[in-house]
Design a protein around this motif. Structure first.
Motif, mmCIF file in Angstrom:
data_model
loop_
_atom_site.group_PDB
_atom_site.id
_atom_site.type_symbol
_atom_site.label_atom_id
_atom_site.label_comp_id
_atom_site.label_asym_id
_atom_site.label_seq_id
_atom_site.Cartn_x
_atom_site.Cartn_y
_atom_site.Cartn_z
ATOM 1 N N SER A 214 0.928 -1.253 -0.207
ATOM 2 C CA SER A 214 -0.071 0.059 -0.176
ATOM 3 C C SER A 214 1.002 1.039 -0.162
ATOM 4 N N LYS A 215 0.210 2.403 -0.378
ATOM 5 C CA LYS A 215 0.931 3.700 -0.217
ATOM 6 C C LYS A 215 1.129 3.761 1.220
ATOM 7 N N THR A 216 1.830 4.769 1.703
ATOM 8 C CA THR A 216 2.134 5.104 3.159
ATOM 9 C C THR A 216 0.689 5.577 3.628
ATOM 10 N N LEU A 217 0.293 5.037 4.789
ATOM 11 C CA LEU A 217 -1.001 5.464 5.543
ATOM 12 C C LEU A 217 -0.522 6.919 5.928
ATOM 13 N N LYS A 218 -1.488 7.772 5.975
ATOM 14 C CA LYS A 218 -1.249 9.130 6.563
ATOM 15 C C LYS A 218 -1.963 9.453 7.677
ATOM 16 N N ALA A 219 -1.750 10.304 8.470
ATOM 17 C CA ALA A 219 -2.560 10.865 9.689
ATOM 18 C C ALA A 219 -2.902 12.229 9.413
ATOM 19 N N GLY A 220 -4.209 12.580 10.193
ATOM 20 C CA GLY A 220 -5.008 13.778 9.838
ATOM 21 C C GLY A 220 -5.375 14.186 8.514
ATOM 22 N N ASP A 221 -5.624 15.456 8.213
ATOM 23 C CA ASP A 221 -6.421 15.905 7.249
ATOM 24 C C ASP A 221 -5.899 15.316 5.740
ATOM 25 N N HIS A 222 -4.351 15.242 5.769
ATOM 26 C CA HIS A 222 -4.004 14.799 4.365
ATOM 27 C C HIS A 222 -4.296 12.995 4.318
ATOM 28 N N GLY A 223 -4.513 12.606 5.254
ATOM 29 C CA GLY A 223 -4.726 11.116 5.118
ATOM 30 C C GLY A 223 -6.217 10.934 5.167
ATOM 31 N N VAL A 224 -6.966 11.139 6.143
ATOM 32 C CA VAL A 224 -8.388 10.743 6.130
ATOM 33 C C VAL A 224 -9.305 11.072 5.068
ATOM 34 N N PRO A 225 -9.493 12.386 5.014
ATOM 35 C CA PRO A 225 -10.381 13.106 4.107
ATOM 36 C C PRO A 225 -9.658 13.152 2.692
ATOM 37 N N GLY A 226 -8.304 13.098 2.656
ATOM 38 C CA GLY A 226 -7.535 13.228 1.402
ATOM 39 C C GLY A 226 -7.518 11.909 0.636
ATOM 40 N N GLY A 227 -7.932 10.757 1.242
ATOM 41 C CA GLY A 227 -8.016 9.771 0.216
ATOM 42 C C GLY A 227 -6.934 8.628 -0.010
ATOM 43 N N GLU A 228 -5.837 8.962 0.649
ATOM 44 C CA GLU A 228 -4.562 8.303 0.610
ATOM 45 C C GLU A 228 -4.954 6.883 1.269
ATOM 46 N N ASN A 229 -5.802 6.997 2.225
ATOM 47 C CA ASN A 229 -5.902 5.756 3.114
ATOM 48 C C ASN A 229 -7.344 4.802 2.647
ATOM 49 N N MET A 230 -7.113 4.550 1.182
ATOM 50 C CA MET A 230 -8.053 3.752 0.555
ATOM 51 C C MET A 230 -7.549 2.908 -0.462
ATOM 52 N N MET A 231 -8.060 1.893 -0.845
ATOM 53 C CA MET A 231 -7.642 1.001 -1.686
ATOM 54 C C MET A 231 -8.412 0.758 -2.948
ATOM 55 N N VAL A 232 -7.721 0.233 -4.083
ATOM 56 C CA VAL A 232 -8.329 0.384 -5.301
ATOM 57 C C VAL A 232 -9.022 -1.118 -5.384
ATOM 58 N N LEU A 233 -10.291 -1.329 -5.577
ATOM 59 C CA LEU A 233 -10.986 -2.720 -5.913
ATOM 60 C C LEU A 233 -10.762 -3.248 -7.249
ATOM 61 N N PRO A 234 -10.657 -4.579 -7.251
ATOM 62 C CA PRO A 234 -10.368 -5.194 -8.922
ATOM 63 C C PRO A 234 -11.147 -4.555 -9.886
ATOM 64 N N ASP A 235 -12.633 -3.902 -9.555
ATOM 65 C CA ASP A 235 -13.236 -3.404 -10.718
ATOM 66 C C ASP A 235 -13.018 -1.894 -10.929
ATOM 67 N N GLY A 236 -11.877 -1.246 -10.249
ATOM 68 C CA GLY A 236 -11.434 -0.224 -10.411
ATOM 69 C C GLY A 236 -12.144 1.060 -9.528
ATOM 70 N N SER A 237 -12.997 0.624 -8.557
ATOM 71 C CA SER A 237 -13.658 1.387 -7.661
ATOM 72 C C SER A 237 -12.844 1.542 -6.409
#
Length: 401
Positions: A310-333
């Motif tokens: 995974s990409k680096t998990l981030k803390a605070g505003d740049h992590g949670v609302p920013g979207g880096e703490n998410m995964m790409v599913l096989p269907d692209g979503s």
């Protein structure tokens, strides 16, 4: 071996060090939610934290006078002053806790210390201040004077070092940027580790060798196919090889000895293996495995691929609302990682619970040291300290004879 854990967060560094024999006399953290996480795990019976005395408060106000004969001081001083996602104030940031860390090393004179921080602390704009940190940790008794600027103190430390004055307390200090993925963590997380041994601990030491690699993962995926077979992904459902790796894979195919001696990088798919969909009824069996709605992509925030760390998990505003703490599913979503999935990416065990709201727990995880990386670095430090104790004991026996 006795240790002190500073800036403990939710316990990642402390857990890894406990696994290799360090027992903290006190664990200090000023964030209520992180302290509650440790307390909750003590209450639930998680074995590694049962002996931890948790002090919720500022390390600068804690009374260390009753503590002695400490083997290791460890911790992750708050990283916001140096984080790429922060305001980059360094020594001008009131959250810079390296001065406090140096002061505690001076007071306790541990046999060794280990501190962890973000990659940003090594960038060019902080180069002199990073050198200043290392010199302070090398010569903690050469303390900063009243009304002395840090630049003036740096100059005095440089003179002390070049003079060759080795009287008093001093440490042999090394620092290195480590990528957690190269040590078996399913996350590309680059962090600086600063390790120091007291000068009377007279053996050579170096950081542990890397154990995992991208080359080994690519070989497993695109040459032998063992990765897909291990995850029961049929040839029809396998993704296309990323174009950026085509040249590297061709070189691996042409190698006389295919593959590498290292193990494959662990991927997001590896880390989440066996966890049910967070929206299913089976998800309730796992602590902190709750679906969080609202994930979406935008420029610079595209989520973590399933078949790489995974990409680096981030803390605070740049992590949670920013979207880096998410995964790409096989269907692209995309969807957000649950707290439990994030804990797996940080190599916390499934029975370790996190306290607080989703935002608070993700902040704790974004700030944490991966348990496996802490264990790996800690094991090499512990081995060196034990070896030195054996040498001291042998010398004492020889002296008696």
């Amino acid at each position: 071996m006795k240790s002190i854990e500073l800036f403990a967060g939710s316990g990642g560094l402390g857990l890894g060090l406990s696994l290799v024999g360090f027992e903290p006399s006190v664990v200090i953290e000023w964030d209520k939610w992180a302290c509650d996480t440790i307390r909750e795990n003590k209450k639930s019976g998680y074995p590694l934290v049962q002996g931890w005395e948790v002090h919720e408060g500022d390390v600068r106000t804690f009374d260390f006078s009753q503590l002695n004969d400490i083997d290791l001081v460890s911790g992750g001083p708050p990283c916001q002053p140096f984080s790429l996602g922060g305001k980059h104030k360094a020594f001008q940031d009131k959250r810079d806790m390296f001065p406090a860390a140096v002061d505690i090393v001076r007071k306790l004179a541990p046999r060794a210390f280990v501190f962890e921080n973000v990659k940003g602390i090594t960038r060019e704009s902080f180069a002199n201040y990073f050198l200043y940190i290392l010199l302070q940790l090398s010569y903690p008794e050469v303390a900063r004077k009243d009304n002395e600027s840090w630049n003036q103190h740096l100059s005095r430390l440089e003179k002390h070092k070049t003079h060759g004055n080795m009287h008093g307390l001093h440490y042999n200090v090394v620092a290195r940027l480590l990528n957690a993925a190269n040590f078996g963590v399913p996350q590309q997380r680059e962090r600086v580790f600063i390790v120091g041994f007291r000068s009377d601990q007279n053996r050579a030491w170096c950081f542990p060798l890397e154990t995992h690699s991208l080359d080994a993962l690519l070989h497993d995926q695109w040459i032998t196919g063992e990765y897909w077979e291990r995850h029961n992904v049929s040839s029809k459902k396998r993704p296309l090889m990323p174009e950026k790796y085509l040249h590297k894979v061709n070189k691996l195919r042409q190698a006389v000895l295919p593959g590498t001696e290292s193990k494959p990088w662990r991927t997001t798919r590896d880390a989440l293996f066996g966890l049910p969909d967070p929206q299913s009824s089976e998800a309730r069996v796992y602590f902190n495995h709750t679906f969080q709605a609202g994930a979406k992509t935008y420029h610079g925030h595209t989520g973590s691929p399933l078949d790489l760390p995974s990409k680096t998990l981030k803390a605070g505003d740049h992590g949670v609302p920013g979207g880096e703490n998410m995964m790409v599913l096989p269907d692209g979503s995309v969807r957000y990682f649950t707290v439990r999935e994030s804990a797996r990416l940080q190599t916390f065990p499934d029975c370790y619970r996190f306290h607080g709201s989703w935002t608070e727990t993700m902040r704790q995880l974004g700030n944490a040291v991966p348990v496996i990386l802490a264990k790996t670095v800690g094991a090499s430090i512990a081995k060196e300290l034990v070896r030195n104790r054996e040498i001291d004991l042998c010398n004492k026996i020889k002296g008696l004879n």
